[in-house]
Each structure stands twice: as structure tokens, then as C-alpha cells.
Design an enzyme around this catalytic site. Structure first.
Site, PDB file in Angstrom:
ATOM      1  CD  GLU A 104      -1.897  -3.530   9.333  1.00 44.10           C
ATOM      2  OE1 GLU A 104      -1.437  -2.326   9.115  1.00 44.10           O
ATOM      3  OE2 GLU A 104      -2.487  -4.043   8.240  1.00 44.10           O
ATOM      4  CG  HIS A 146      -1.749  -0.967   1.106  1.00 42.70           C
ATOM      5  ND1 HIS A 146      -2.582  -1.874   2.368  1.00 42.70           N
ATOM      6  CD2 HIS A 146      -2.721  -1.707   0.254  1.00 42.70           C
ATOM      7  CE1 HIS A 146      -3.446  -2.621   1.857  1.00 42.70           C
ATOM      8  NE2 HIS A 146      -3.488  -2.640   0.640  1.00 42.70           N
ATOM      9  CG  HIS A 205       0.218  -4.186   5.112  1.00 42.91           C
ATOM     10  ND1 HIS A 205      -0.568  -3.599   4.292  1.00 42.91           N
ATOM     11  CD2 HIS A 205       0.812  -5.340   4.957  1.00 42.91           C
ATOM     12  CE1 HIS A 205      -0.365  -4.712   3.299  1.00 42.91           C
ATOM     13  NE2 HIS A 205       0.155  -5.595   3.748  1.00 42.91           N
TER      14      HIS A 205
END
Length: 450
Positions: free
Chosen positions: A288, A90, A197
Site C-alpha cells: 500500500e 484496483h 495498491h
């Protein structure tokens, strides 16, 4: 043997002294030109322990760079497992991108000087992709903690929804970045992986999607290797002081001990970690790393300090379990032989590679290993993996199969698992998905994290 090992350590220390010193990597965001310059400089200055290559190009033609680090960076060696980190799929989730650049810097400058890092690099081939979505990263104009248009690739596809899905049809146009990774996974025997992420602070493990057979009715979706995946997630989270607290991001879920099953957090179709586990025989978790997706540059040193130990310790987990080769009676390695634990079969059976090698990530304990050549009876062997693991090596066990080479034409072709929803026809619950194995969480339907 002790004297020989000592000589090898001494040689590595001398090599470390002879390797050129690179300028310290600064804590700022490195755009494509700067990132390429850094990677090429490392590859040139540390050519004996690194190999830089591109696995493909983005929609806009930017290279998808991978730097391989290790004693034998240019090719696979039997017995040395393949590990990978992938970040920035991303484009607006940026912390992982910079952490992997600093990890590269740390590994190459520590080789031959830090005994632990030297042994890790001598026994592991480490692949590092700082950015899977360089177009998305370049599209973001300034730091922002929330959703940004740079999340997707240039065609505005979310790359973590773009892989084939084993639970339901994922009828999306496969993007160049996704296809490049899928092709890459076929070229290496990857054993362990993590994708990095931002937007939360948690270590999430498969499955991200699910059906009744994997426990979806109980608000989670578990693999046959759930014990290993929980161990992997805990290994990373427990060494990150903020992640392990589980409640550091405001207005987000609390994660006990900083880990979660992906489906229990929220279902996700077409994710990369499920694809790795099912079709590439590679255990992957999602990390994350920051509550804020694209934090200010001055925060980067703090993220490095929080994640450095976790990043190193997680790589070491590639040496869990058991590894070896399968041979025929003449000593020829047998490819495409199924090698799995008897009571944890994978929906796409795990098979030996072209060198007859297999790697199974397992925790210490007693297991029955099933070695199956198509057309022959299974070969069952009880294995005990000791509590104290060997020094940067899984427990080694080779198998000799009573098979004449002239009769094994079935081994010549590489059987592939179809890229279709494989779990759709499975029966109700397996032993791996009993309710007692997991603290249930109500799924949170949200699309802006993983």
C-alpha cells in the site's frame, strides 16, 4: 575466473553505451494509449533486454501488458529466478501504475551503466505489469483520495476478491483479468512477487484470510514461512521513509515499522497474494503506497523518490534461500518432485518445474530439505544457508534421486492442487502460528484498502 568475470562486466558496460537512449518518462498519469506507446517504445529501443507481451484482455478488450526485463527476457533459463510486480488491480489506486512505468525506465536506462542494476538484471528475469485493471483506471474521471467507481473492473467486480480462496468457498464469477493472471502463473516459475495498491501506507503479508489452524483465533493468520514474509515486508518498508513510520495516514491504523499481517489488518476473501503463495508457489506481499488512492500528478515525483530504493531492494530478495535441480541417476531432470523444508510443509506441496528446478525462499540458518518422489521414500538432507548470501544467487544445491527413468511414469502427469478451501480440515495450531511470533492486532473490518 576473475579475468572472465571482468571481461563480462566490461562487455555489459559497452552494451549499455550502445543501447539507445529513450526520452525521459514524465511524471504524469499515463492512460492506456500513452502507456502502450511507452511500453512499445521501450521494447523496440531495448529489444535485447526486454520482451513485451499481453497475457490477456480486460472486459473491454484492453491488453493486459507485461514487460519482461533481463539478460534473457524471452524465455526462462535454468537457475535464473522469475520475479514479478503487478499494479493497478484496483483501477482507482494509481500510484503503483506510474511507479512501475518509472521502474521500467530506470532499469533499461541503467543497464550496462550501473553495476548493481546490471548484475540484478543479468541474474533475474523481471516481469512488470503496470495495470491489471485498465478498464477501471479509464473509468476514473479525476483524482480522488477515497473510494471511486473505478475500483472494480468494467463488470464492477473487485479483482482482489475474485481469486479462489483456500479458507472458504469464494463463489464469484471469475473475471477475464483474474483468469488471465491465473493462466499466466501456470506459464512461469514465479518465485517472488508484489502487488501494488493505494489507500494506506504499509507492506502487508499473507495470509489475508484464515482459520483456527493458521491462528485466526489469535487475530492473525500466519503461513509456515512467516519469518520470510516478515523479512520481505520489512525489506520494503524499511527503505521507504514514510512507510516505516507506520502512522502517516490520518484516521487509519498504525502499523509498527510499516508492516502488518494481512488478516490482522482485516480478513479478505479471494485475494491475489494468498492465491500466489498457495497455488503458484510464489511468495507475494501487498504494498500500500499512498494514503490517497489517486493523488494529484505533482505528487508523483515524491512517491518515486520514496519507493525507488524499496522497489529495487525487494527484487533482490528473489535470491534468498536455496535453489537447484533434482536429477535421476542418469542425469535427467525430474519434474513434479516435492522439495520442501521438513518442518514447513505447504498445503499445496512445492514441486520442481519441467526442468527439475526448485526455489525455496529461506533466511540464513540450518534446514532439513525433504525431497519426495511419489511412491518412493523421502530423501532428507541437512542444509546450512550461510549468513552472507552469494552475489545475486541463492545457495545452490542439486539432488540426485536413486530412481530408474522407466519406473517414474508417475512424474509424467503434473499433479494439480484442487481449487477448493484446503485449510478447512486442518488441526488446531501449528508451530508456525505460536502467539510469540507476532504482535497481535485486532482485525479491522474494512473493504476499501487492499
Amino acid at each position: 575466473m576473475r579475468a572472465r568475470a571482468g571481461n563480462m562486466d566490461f562487455a555489459c558496460l559497452w552494451l549499455g553505451l550502445l543501447l539507445p537512449l529513450a526520452a525521459a518518462l514524465d511524471f504524469r498519469y499515463h492512460h492506456q494509449e500513452d502507456m502502450e506507446a511507452f511500453l512499445k517504445r521501450v521494447a523496440q529501443n531495448y529489444s535485447s533486454i526486454t520482451h513485451l507481451h499481453s497475457i490477456g484482455k480486460s472486459v473491454r478488450g484492453r491488453n493486459l501488458w507485461v514487460l519482461v526485463v533481463g539478460q534473457f527476457p524471452k524465455e526462462h533459463r535454468v537457475g535464473i529466478p522469475e520475479f514479478k510486480y503487478v499494479a493497478n488491480m484496483h483501477g482507482d489506486e494509481t500510484v503503483g501504475r506510474e511507479l512501475l512505468l518509472h521502474l521500467i525506465d530506470y532499469l533499461v536506462t541503467s543497464y550496462g551503466k550501473d553495476p548493481d542494476i546490471t548484475k540484478l538484471m543479468n541474474s533475474t528475469r523481471i516481469h512488470i505489469m503496470p495495470s491489471m485493471n485498465p478498464d477501471g483506471f479509464e473509468a476514473v474521471k479525476k483524482p480522488d483520495c477515497f473510494y471511486n467507481s473505478g475500483r472494480g473492473n468494467y463488470n464492477e467486480y473487485d479483482l482482489n476478491r475474485n481469486f479462489p480462496d483456500a479458507f472458504e468457498h469464494n463463489n464469484v464469477s471469475r473475471q477475464p483479468e483474474t483468469l488471465a493472471v491465473m493462466k499466466w502463473l501456470k506459464t512461469e516459475t514465479f518465485v517472488l512477487s508484489a502487488n501494488l495498491h493505494g489507500g494506506a501506507l504499509v507492506a502487508s503479508y499473507p495470509f489475508d484470510n484464515g482459520v483456527q489452524a493458521t491462528g485466526a483465533l489469535l487475530s492473525r493468520s500466519l503461513t509456515p514461512d512467516d519469518d520470510v514474509f516478515q523479512h520481505l515486508a520489512h525489506t520494503y518498508a524499511s527503505r521507504n521513509p514514510n512507510m516505516m513510520k507506520g502512522d502517516q495516514c490520518k484516521n487509519k491504523m498504525n502499523f509498527p515499522n510499516g508492516i502488518t499481517n494481512g488478516y490482522a489488518w482485516y480478513p479478505l476473501q479471494g485475494g491475489m497474494q494468498d492465491f500466489n503463495y498457495i497455488w503458484a508457489q510464489c511468495f507475494e506481499i501487498t504494498l500500500e503506497l499512498s494514503c490517497c488512492k489517486y493523488p494529484r500528478e505533482e505528487k508523483l515525483p515524491y512517491f518515486w523518490n520514496d519507493n525507488k530504493a524499496s522497489l529495487i531492494e525487494y527484487i533482490k530478495q528473489v535470491h534468498l534461500g536455496i535453489k537447484g535441480q533434482v536429477f535421476d541417476q542418469s542425469g535427467n531432470p525430474l519434474p513434479n518432485v516435492i522439495v520442501e523444508v521438513q518442518d514447513r510443509k505447504h498445503i499445496c506441496p512445492y514441486r520442481t518445474n519441467k526442468f527439475g528446478e526448485y526455489y525455496l525462499l529461506l533466511l540464513p540458518g540450518s534446514y532439513v530439505i525433504n525431497v519426495t518422489v511419489p511412491g518412493h521414500d523421502p530423501h532428507l538432507t541437512k542444509i546450512v544457508i550461510p549468513e552472507k548470501s552469494q552475489n545475486f544467487s541463492a545457495f545452490k544445491k542439486d539432488f540426485i534421486f536413486p530412481l530408474r527413468r522407466q519406473s517414474d511414469s508417475v512424474l509424467v502427469s503434473n499433479p494439480s492442487c484442487p481449487l477448493v478451501p484446503l485449510y478447512r480440515a486442518m488441526p488446531s495450531y501449528s508451530a508456525a502460528t505460536k502467539p510469540s511470533l507476532f504482535l497481535f492486532l485486532v482485525p479491522l473490518l474494512h473493504m476499501f484498502f487492499k
